[in-house]
Design a protein around this motif. Structure first.
Motif, mmCIF file in Angstrom:
data_model
loop_
_atom_site.group_PDB
_atom_site.id
_atom_site.type_symbol
_atom_site.label_atom_id
_atom_site.label_comp_id
_atom_site.label_asym_id
_atom_site.label_seq_id
_atom_site.Cartn_x
_atom_site.Cartn_y
_atom_site.Cartn_z
ATOM 1 N N LEU A 235 8.699 -1.178 15.277
ATOM 2 C CA LEU A 235 7.409 -1.086 14.598
ATOM 3 C C LEU A 235 6.293 -1.540 15.523
ATOM 4 O O LEU A 235 6.426 -2.560 16.203
ATOM 5 N N GLU A 236 5.210 -0.763 15.570
ATOM 6 C CA GLU A 236 4.012 -1.191 16.307
ATOM 7 C C GLU A 236 2.819 -1.086 15.357
ATOM 8 O O GLU A 236 2.523 -0.002 14.850
ATOM 9 N N VAL A 237 2.180 -2.205 15.133
ATOM 10 C CA VAL A 237 1.009 -2.260 14.263
ATOM 11 C C VAL A 237 -0.186 -2.541 15.178
ATOM 12 O O VAL A 237 -0.161 -3.507 15.932
ATOM 13 N N GLU A 238 -1.180 -1.661 15.154
ATOM 14 C CA GLU A 238 -2.323 -1.836 16.056
ATOM 15 C C GLU A 238 -3.644 -1.826 15.300
ATOM 16 O O GLU A 238 -4.006 -0.822 14.688
ATOM 17 N N HIS A 239 -4.333 -2.945 15.341
ATOM 18 C CA HIS A 239 -5.688 -3.077 14.772
ATOM 19 C C HIS A 239 -5.794 -2.537 13.351
ATOM 20 O O HIS A 239 -6.732 -1.827 13.020
ATOM 21 N N VAL A 240 -4.824 -2.856 12.532
ATOM 22 C CA VAL A 240 -4.854 -2.342 11.161
ATOM 23 C C VAL A 240 -5.838 -3.139 10.305
ATOM 24 O O VAL A 240 -5.925 -4.368 10.404
ATOM 25 N N GLN A 241 -6.611 -2.410 9.527
ATOM 26 C CA GLN A 241 -7.595 -3.017 8.614
ATOM 27 C C GLN A 241 -7.382 -2.477 7.207
ATOM 28 O O GLN A 241 -6.970 -1.327 7.057
ATOM 29 N N LYS A 242 -7.714 -3.301 6.246
ATOM 30 C CA LYS A 242 -7.666 -2.839 4.858
ATOM 31 C C LYS A 242 -8.639 -3.683 4.042
ATOM 32 O O LYS A 242 -8.582 -4.911 4.066
ATOM 33 N N THR A 243 -9.560 -3.039 3.390
ATOM 34 C CA THR A 243 -10.477 -3.745 2.491
ATOM 35 C C THR A 243 -10.178 -3.273 1.077
ATOM 36 O O THR A 243 -10.054 -2.070 0.846
ATOM 37 N N TYR A 244 -10.033 -4.208 0.168
ATOM 38 C CA TYR A 244 -9.814 -3.818 -1.222
ATOM 39 C C TYR A 244 -11.142 -3.384 -1.833
ATOM 40 O O TYR A 244 -12.187 -3.921 -1.482
ATOM 41 N N LYS A 245 -11.084 -2.429 -2.750
ATOM 42 C CA LYS A 245 -12.303 -1.948 -3.417
ATOM 43 C C LYS A 245 -13.062 -3.106 -4.059
ATOM 44 O O LYS A 245 -12.465 -3.946 -4.711
ATOM 45 N N GLY A 246 -14.364 -3.153 -3.843
ATOM 46 C CA GLY A 246 -15.188 -4.159 -4.484
ATOM 47 C C GLY A 246 -14.975 -5.558 -3.929
ATOM 48 O O GLY A 246 -15.344 -6.541 -4.560
ATOM 49 N N SER A 247 -14.363 -5.650 -2.752
ATOM 50 C CA SER A 247 -14.081 -6.975 -2.177
ATOM 51 C C SER A 247 -14.223 -6.878 -0.664
ATOM 52 O O SER A 247 -14.021 -5.824 -0.079
ATOM 53 N N THR A 248 -14.612 -7.968 -0.039
ATOM 54 C CA THR A 248 -14.732 -7.918 1.417
ATOM 55 C C THR A 248 -13.433 -8.365 2.074
ATOM 56 O O THR A 248 -13.307 -8.376 3.277
ATOM 57 N N LEU A 249 -12.498 -8.786 1.239
ATOM 58 C CA LEU A 249 -11.266 -9.352 1.807
ATOM 59 C C LEU A 249 -10.199 -8.297 2.029
ATOM 60 O O LEU A 249 -10.421 -7.129 1.834
ATOM 61 N N THR B 251 -0.645 -7.789 2.190
ATOM 62 C CA THR B 251 -1.498 -6.621 2.423
ATOM 63 C C THR B 251 -0.999 -5.861 3.649
ATOM 64 O O THR B 251 -0.878 -4.628 3.621
ATOM 65 N N THR B 252 -0.686 -6.592 4.714
ATOM 66 C CA THR B 252 -0.163 -5.948 5.920
ATOM 67 C C THR B 252 1.122 -5.191 5.592
ATOM 68 O O THR B 252 1.299 -4.031 5.969
ATOM 69 N N MET B 253 2.005 -5.862 4.853
ATOM 70 C CA MET B 253 3.285 -5.222 4.523
ATOM 71 C C MET B 253 3.075 -3.982 3.672
ATOM 72 O O MET B 253 3.750 -2.968 3.865
ATOM 73 N N GLY B 254 2.110 -4.056 2.757
ATOM 74 C CA GLY B 254 1.805 -2.895 1.907
ATOM 75 C C GLY B 254 1.354 -1.690 2.729
ATOM 76 O O GLY B 254 1.726 -0.549 2.436
ATOM 77 N N THR B 255 0.575 -1.942 3.795
ATOM 78 C CA THR B 255 0.130 -0.809 4.617
ATOM 79 C C THR B 255 1.298 -0.238 5.421
ATOM 80 O O THR B 255 1.322 0.959 5.712
#
Ligand SMILES: Nc1ncnc2c1ncn2[C@@H]1O[C@H](COP(=O)(O)OP(=O)(O)OP(=O)(O)O)[C@@H](O)[C@H]1O
Length: 287
Positions: free
Chosen positions: A7-21, A48-52
């Motif tokens: 597995l290679e995870v590179e610069h992954v981002q995820k913002t939840y709707k209506g939240s900055t986190l 969150t990382t695992m979910g992506t």
């Protein structure tokens, strides 16, 4: 081409709707045959990382490569090859273990009923009791048995040892260690029980506020890293390139250094545990 990473995870981002986190910038690698411990406080971004990675969450940016290929969730094959255990997992409560095998036989092309039965024996789980009557620890062992029985190559385990007694934790850790033995598989394991991670992980990824603070092999962390307690003037003498994190104390600083052999001889590093390092990384400032 020889594939070196599961597995290679590179610069992954995820913002939840209506939240900055969510997660801001997560990168790390799981090399073939290795177990990566994922460490961070509540809300740091582990789930969150695992979910992506498993595709239950859509990432907003970055790249995830599984077995050398960019992940495509529409490909069923990817799902077959990823085994998942989350602590809130729901298995059909009215079924017994012997019936559950039939269900998974339909779901997974490569379901291995023999392996599943062997894990059920290994974990001493009852064959004929309804799953809804299982204790939390028993359900966890059952989820691990399922994840290990469809010939997955990547396992994602979120708090999979939480709620297990020490013997049960050891059994799960032994099963995981065996799973990566052939050097063709990998595991990402999050746990707040750092002693489990200390026992089993080959490398560690520390996450805070949605960002990876440190990715390091366990032997390097335990052999080369150290924590030094120093007065403000001693702190100034430290080579800044080896300062990973620091925390102000009453008298000066606690400093996590990446090479305890290159600190001035007047300073003595403390013997460190993963718990000490985790605390300093999580509660201190980045060096
Ligand atoms: N469904 C959601 N909606 C909005 N924000 C969320 C949601 N799930 C998580 N978050 C936020 O995203 C951030 C990361 O949470 P995440 O659940 O990934 O942390 P974690 O490291 O798994 O924590 P824990 O150790 O408590 O399980 C937190 O700030 C959290 O509040």
């Amino acid at each position: 081409m020889m594939m070196t990473s599961i597995l290679e995870v590179e610069h992954v981002q995820k913002t939840y709707k209506g939240s900055t986190l969510g997660i801001k910038d997560v990168s790390f690698t799981i090399p073939n045959g290795s177990i990566v411990g994922f460490i961070g406080e509540n809300g740091a971004g582990k789930s969150t990382t695992m979910g992506t990675i498993i595709g239950t969450l859509r990432k907003d940016g970055g790249t995830i490569r599984i077995f050398g290929e960019e992940m495509d969730l529409n490909q069923v094959a990817f799902k077959e090859e990823i085994g998942v255990v989350f602590d809130t997992m729901q298995l059909p409560g009215d079924l017994t273990v012997d019936k559950l095998g039939n269900v998974f036989q339909q779901l997974y092309k490569r379901w291995d009923q023999q392996a599943f039965s062997d894990y059920i024996d290994f974990f001493s789980l009852p064959q004929h009791k309804k799953i809804k009557g299982f204790s939390r620890g028993m359900s966890m062992k059952l989820s691990v048995s399922v994840a290990l029985s469809h010939h997955a190559r990547l396992l994602i385990l979120d708090e999979a040892t939480a709620g297990l007694d020490p013997g049960g934790r050891d059994d799960v850790l032994a099963a995981l260690r065996e799973f990566v033995q052939d050097q063709k598989r990998g595991i990402l394991l999050s746990s707040h029980i750092t002693s489990d991670i200390e026992k089993i992980a080959d490398s560690l990824v520390f996450i805070k506020g949605g960002e990876v603070l440190l990715e390091v092999e366990k032997f390097a962390l335990l052999d080369h890293y150290g924590i030094v307690q120093c007065a403000p003037d001693q702190y100034e003498q430290l080579e800044k390139s080896i300062v990973v994190a620091y925390r102000k104390t009453g008298e000066g600083f606690d400093v996590l250094v990446s090479n305890k052999r290159s600190i001035p001889s007047s300073m003595k590093p403390k013997h460190v545990s993963i718990d000490d390092i985790t605390l300093l990384l999580m509660r201190g400032e980045k060096g």
